[in-house]
Design an enzyme around this catalytic site. Sequence first.
Site, PDB file in Angstrom:
ATOM      1  N   CYS A  58      35.860  49.956  42.923  1.00  0.00           N
ATOM      2  CA  CYS A  58      34.988  49.621  44.061  1.00  0.00           C
ATOM      3  C   CYS A  58      34.921  50.727  45.099  1.00  0.00           C
ATOM      4  O   CYS A  58      33.862  50.943  45.699  1.00  0.00           O
ATOM      5  CB  CYS A  58      35.429  48.294  44.659  1.00  0.00           C
ATOM      6  SG  CYS A  58      35.065  46.932  43.512  1.00  0.00           S
TER       7      CYS A  58
ATOM      8  N   ASP B 278      37.928  45.582  49.674  1.00  0.00           N
ATOM      9  CA  ASP B 278      38.624  44.648  48.772  1.00  0.00           C
ATOM     10  C   ASP B 278      40.152  44.646  48.909  1.00  0.00           C
ATOM     11  O   ASP B 278      40.871  44.637  47.889  1.00  0.00           O
ATOM     12  CB  ASP B 278      38.247  44.946  47.312  1.00  0.00           C
ATOM     13  CG  ASP B 278      36.772  44.745  47.012  1.00  0.00           C
ATOM     14  OD1 ASP B 278      36.020  44.397  47.941  1.00  0.00           O
ATOM     15  OD2 ASP B 278      36.358  44.950  45.856  1.00  0.00           O
TER      16      ASP B 278
ATOM     17  N   LYS C 146      30.631  40.373  47.868  1.00  0.00           N
ATOM     18  CA  LYS C 146      29.844  40.899  46.742  1.00  0.00           C
ATOM     19  C   LYS C 146      30.428  40.331  45.455  1.00  0.00           C
ATOM     20  O   LYS C 146      31.580  39.891  45.427  1.00  0.00           O
ATOM     21  CB  LYS C 146      29.928  42.430  46.730  1.00  0.00           C
ATOM     22  CG  LYS C 146      31.351  42.925  46.572  1.00  0.00           C
ATOM     23  CD  LYS C 146      31.454  44.424  46.599  1.00  0.00           C
ATOM     24  CE  LYS C 146      32.899  44.861  46.500  1.00  0.00           C
ATOM     25  NZ  LYS C 146      33.585  44.467  45.255  1.00  0.00           N
TER      26      LYS C 146
HETATM   27  C1  VGL Z   1      37.366  45.650  41.483  1.00  0.00           C
HETATM   28  C2  VGL Z   1      37.502  45.381  39.227  1.00  0.00           C
HETATM   29  C3  VGL Z   1      36.845  44.166  39.308  1.00  0.00           C
HETATM   30  C4  VGL Z   1      37.672  46.492  42.683  1.00  0.00           C
HETATM   31  C5  VGL Z   1      36.696  44.453  41.582  1.00  0.00           C
HETATM   32  O1  VGL Z   1      37.717  45.945  43.813  1.00  0.00           O
HETATM   33  O2  VGL Z   1      37.897  47.708  42.507  1.00  0.00           O
HETATM   34  N1  VGL Z   1      37.751  46.115  40.310  1.00  0.00           N
HETATM   35  N2  VGL Z   1      36.447  43.724  40.498  1.00  0.00           N
END
Ligand code: VGL
Length: 212
Positions: free
Chosen positions: A160, A17, A115
């Site tokens: 994540c 991410d 995802k």
């Molecule tokens: C994430 C919160 C919401 C992350 C993703 O990538 O850690 N955190 N969505």
Amino acid sequence: MSKDRPGAGRDVLLVVDVQNDFCPGGNLAVPRGDEVVPIINRLASAFAHVVLTQDWHPAGHRSFASSHPGRRPYETIQVAYGAQILWPDHCVQGTSGAALHRDLQVAHAQLVLRKGYHCDVDSYSAFFENDRRTHTGLAGYLRERGLGRIFIVGLALDFCVRYSAEDGRREGFDVVVIEDACRGIDLDNSVAATRRALQELEVDRIAAGAIV
Ligand code: VGL
Ligand code: ZN
């Protein structure tokens, strides 16, 4: 960590991410999130196998506070699969916030796994959605490709990255978190809780300098 030289053979670098919305200026900015980019670029050059993930929500996703009238970001609510933190709108499919950071240099990445695309279920882990039941397909992909040791980097350490590391262990992979190539959000001491959880699951935590 085993003595095998990291980056070859059954090793894979999982880049979690590294998207604009998780970097300064983004909708769910992780403090100093952009600092991981040059470190990850350096690491990636040492890995034959690289997999990227992208948080990839439809507009109006149930993890967004804006989908719950009267709720504010960072509040926790109960949903069908348990507790869910409500986030600012982020990583909406096709938006610039959902794009990978432009300075990420990982052209040799072999898979981009998205995802969080089911409207009613959040997905922190790269392996399972937050209902803990729905697979993303990553474990099968890694197994079919003979990849057994996962080095995890990216954002956010306490969400994540953490859940991907935990699920990777549970799925039987060796897991190493390269901690200086991650940054955390740190809600209610979640970074400290992450370190404890990883220790309990025998996930190694190393620095990038141990590899390149
Ligand atoms: C994430 C919160 C919401 C992350 C993703 O990538 O850690 N955190 N969505
Ligand atoms: Zn998300």
